[in-house]
Design a protein around this motif. Structure first.
Motif, PDB file in Angstrom:
ATOM      1  N   ASP A  66       0.839  -1.199   0.000  1.00 17.53           N
ATOM      2  CA  ASP A  66       0.000   0.000   0.000  1.00 17.53           C
ATOM      3  C   ASP A  66       0.870   1.242   0.000  1.00 17.53           C
ATOM      4  O   ASP A  66       0.597   2.222  -0.704  1.00 17.53           O
ATOM      5  CB  ASP A  66      -0.910   0.015   1.228  1.00 17.53           C
ATOM      6  N   GLY A  68       1.431   4.354  -3.266  1.00 22.00           N
ATOM      7  CA  GLY A  68       1.368   5.792  -3.039  1.00 22.00           C
ATOM      8  C   GLY A  68       2.706   6.470  -3.233  1.00 22.00           C
ATOM      9  O   GLY A  68       2.780   7.582  -3.776  1.00 22.00           O
ATOM     10  N   TYR A  77      -4.983   9.930  -5.151  1.00 27.60           N
ATOM     11  CA  TYR A  77      -3.681   9.891  -5.821  1.00 27.60           C
ATOM     12  C   TYR A  77      -3.316  11.249  -6.411  1.00 27.60           C
ATOM     13  O   TYR A  77      -2.140  11.623  -6.468  1.00 27.60           O
ATOM     14  CB  TYR A  77      -3.670   8.808  -6.897  1.00 27.60           C
ATOM     15  N   ILE A 133      -1.890  13.088  -3.567  1.00 28.73           N
ATOM     16  CA  ILE A 133      -0.544  12.587  -3.293  1.00 28.73           C
ATOM     17  C   ILE A 133       0.459  13.169  -4.286  1.00 28.73           C
ATOM     18  O   ILE A 133       1.559  13.592  -3.910  1.00 28.73           O
ATOM     19  CB  ILE A 133      -0.522  11.041  -3.337  1.00 28.73           C
ATOM     20  N   ARG A 166      -6.157   2.249   1.447  1.00 30.52           N
ATOM     21  CA  ARG A 166      -5.569   2.426   0.114  1.00 30.52           C
ATOM     22  C   ARG A 166      -6.624   2.256  -0.973  1.00 30.52           C
ATOM     23  O   ARG A 166      -6.575   2.917  -2.014  1.00 30.52           O
ATOM     24  CB  ARG A 166      -4.430   1.416  -0.065  1.00 30.52           C
ATOM     25  N   ALA A 221      -8.126   5.439  -1.072  1.00 37.20           N
ATOM     26  CA  ALA A 221      -7.128   6.523  -1.117  1.00 37.20           C
ATOM     27  C   ALA A 221      -7.673   7.710  -0.333  1.00 37.20           C
ATOM     28  O   ALA A 221      -7.700   8.845  -0.799  1.00 37.20           O
ATOM     29  CB  ALA A 221      -6.786   6.918  -2.547  1.00 37.20           C
ATOM     30  N   TYR A 277      -4.679   7.930   4.330  1.00 36.41           N
ATOM     31  CA  TYR A 277      -3.728   7.303   3.399  1.00 36.41           C
ATOM     32  C   TYR A 277      -2.845   8.360   2.742  1.00 36.41           C
ATOM     33  O   TYR A 277      -1.624   8.207   2.664  1.00 36.41           O
ATOM     34  CB  TYR A 277      -4.496   6.511   2.339  1.00 36.41           C
ATOM     35  N   VAL A 278      -3.444   9.447   2.274  1.00 40.97           N
ATOM     36  CA  VAL A 278      -2.682  10.517   1.624  1.00 40.97           C
ATOM     37  C   VAL A 278      -1.682  11.128   2.600  1.00 40.97           C
ATOM     38  O   VAL A 278      -0.505  11.351   2.258  1.00 40.97           O
ATOM     39  CB  VAL A 278      -3.643  11.597   1.083  1.00 40.97           C
ATOM     40  N   ILE A 313       1.290   8.716   3.242  1.00 43.03           N
ATOM     41  CA  ILE A 313       2.232   8.682   2.119  1.00 43.03           C
ATOM     42  C   ILE A 313       3.096   9.929   2.110  1.00 43.03           C
ATOM     43  O   ILE A 313       4.326   9.862   1.911  1.00 43.03           O
ATOM     44  CB  ILE A 313       1.468   8.547   0.782  1.00 43.03           C
TER      45      ILE A 313
END
Length: 490
Positions: A174, A178, A316, A319, A377, A380, A384-385, A388
């Motif tokens: 995961d 990212g 994403y 990210i 993930r 996202a 999660y962001v 990462i």
């Protein structure tokens, strides 16, 4: 593929919950520690100059095999592997540094030193786009981990807690997905800095970004038809029925340009990234979108079939913009080289702290504060962001710190007659140079291995033999592309 084996294969990577962030941090720390040993050998002994076959093998063992062992045989004891790497590094530091006669620099590095010196001179314009060895190392290490994991995950020797979590949780893979997007955002900062000088309008930037998208979208279509045509085992809940990671990468460039135009009104890429993911998280929490993505039956329409890939794209995108923010801060300093490196370390340290605090507040409930939202993930989502962004800022900081301490001549003036050894592993440089082609080659080799070998039934010895040969092959592809000057950066 045999139907029974296909079912076993899909079950092998499904319904997993990941593992501890602290264990993931310990495993990924092996990469900076390996680079520390490589740098100690190079800075104190010039072990990799000239680049002999012995140097090549050592480079491979440190920067590729160490990561492979950390994710497989030493997955339960990464600190032991770190100790094994730190011990020789300490011995190298304890040995006296040999004195060498002054010699002429190799042309490539002499030119780099000349540019660095000019960037701090009063009579010359500052160098806007410096060559930063630690960024090369960071991206190279990220590519190595990614390429090794996409095949290793199919073997039992790769712990299930490192494979992608189904709905909620954190895992090494995961993190890798990212980080791949984040690193692409970091290097995209070069184009941002150039565009600030050229001041090109959005109407000119969009067609260029669309051209960058075409190869990735074509690769996405090729992967889609090959997976369906070969009846290859697939994890549908990862991105959807038709969507795959190449489509996510392919749609990023034009959307990034559209959102980047908002920086005329938004002070920074960090704020823009946060604005996107906050709004996305609000929608997830206040509507039925989260349930639609995770548990709703798949309808006949394309959106329903590919809802994971479509909606996670927003995460994403955030990210990527967070990576671009880090890249702009690292590359955009106009100060003299020595001051720029100090500013870079401070900026990366503060950036890592900033994203880490936001992550803790968002994903936990500490001291009466925090939203306690689990990491996903698949969605996202916001935790999660933030995870990462925090991890990658910290990784870049570590590589920058190693580079600054062991290769000071790479960022401050030195005697004109002294020898300046290369500050970057040739293997790391090769992996960094052709991220897209290497990632494609890794996917093709992974497919070939899975179609010819029963990975689920492989013993530990068989798995490590196959993975070592695979790692050497991917490294050979990277070195070959670099040697022949074939460059296609991601």
């Amino acid at each position: 593929m045999d139907p029974t084996y296909k079912v076993r294969k899909e079950a092998f990577v499904s319904n997993l919950s990941g593992g501890s962030i602290w264990e993931i941090n310990a495993v990924t720390l092996v990469a900076p520690v390996s680079v520390l040993l490589w740098s100690a050998l190079q800075a104190r002994r010039s072990f990799f100059s000239p680049y002999t076959p012995t140097a090549l093998v050592t480079d491979f063992l440190l920067n590729v095999s160490a990561i492979l062992f950390a994710t497989t045989l030493y997955s339960s004891a990464p600190l032991l592997l770190i100790l094994f790497l730190l011990s020789p590094a300490a011995l190298v530091f304890l040995t006296p540094k040999p004195t060498r006669p002054k010699a002429k620099r190799p042309p490539r590095f002499a030119a780099q030193q000349s540019q660095d010196a000019q960037s701090g001179g009063a009579d010359s314009a500052p160098r806007p786009l410096p060559t930063l060895p630690f960024l090369t190392t960071y991206r190279g290490a990220m590519m190595v981990v990614t390429c090794l994991s996409i095949l290793a995950v199919d073997f039992p020797v790769f712990p299930r807690r490192f494979a992608k979590a189904e709905n909620w949780g954190t895992s090494l893979m995961d993190l890798g997905v990212g980080s791949f997007v984040f690193s692409a955002g970091v290097v995209s900062a070069r184009s941002v800095l150039r565009e600030r000088e050229e001041k090109r309008p959005l109407a000119q930037r969009l067609p260029v970004s669309a051209r960058h998208s075409i190869p990735l979208l074509v690769l996405g279509l090729i992967r889609l038809y090959s997976v369906k045509g070969l009846d290859y085992a697939e994890h549908v809940t990862e991105y959807g029925v038709h969507w795959n990671f190449f489509f996510t990468l392919g749609f990023l460039p034009p959307f990034v340009e559209l959102f980047s135009s908002l920086t005329a009104f938004v002070p920074s890429f960090e704020i823009l990234s946060l604005a996107i993911v906050v709004l996305y998280q609000v929608v997830l929490e206040s509507t039925d979108l989260k349930a639609y993505i995770l548990v709703s039956p798949r309808g006949p329409d394309l959106l329903s079939k590919n809802r994971e890939g479509v909606f996670s794209f927003l995460g994403y995108l955030a990210i990527f913009l967070a990576g671009r923010a880090a890249g702009v801060r690292v590359m955009g300093s106009g100060a003299a080289p020595r001051q720029a490196r100090r500013r870079t370390l401070i900026s990366l340290g503060l950036g890592s702290l900033f994203w880490s605090i936001l992550f803790v507040l968002n994903s936990t409930y500490a001291l009466g504060y925090g939203a306690k939202i689990p990491v996903s993930r698949r969605l996202a989502n916001m935790p999660y962001v933030l995870w990462i962004a925090a991890f990658n800022n910290a990784q870049i900081f570590l590589f920058c710190l190693i580079d600054t301490l062991l290769f000071p001549l790479a960022h401050k003036p030195a005697d004109r007659g002294s020898t300046l050894p290369p500050a970057t592993s040739q293997i790391m440089a090769a992996f960094n140079q052709n991220g897209l082609l290497i990632f494609l080659a890794a996917n093709l080799l992974t497919g070939a291995v899975n179609l010819t070998v029963s990975t689920l039934d492989a013993s530990t010895a068989q798995a490590m033999l196959i993975l070592t040969v695979y790692a050497a092959t991917i490294t050979g592809v990277a070195m070959g592309l670099n040697k022949f000057g074939i460059k296609l950066k991601l």
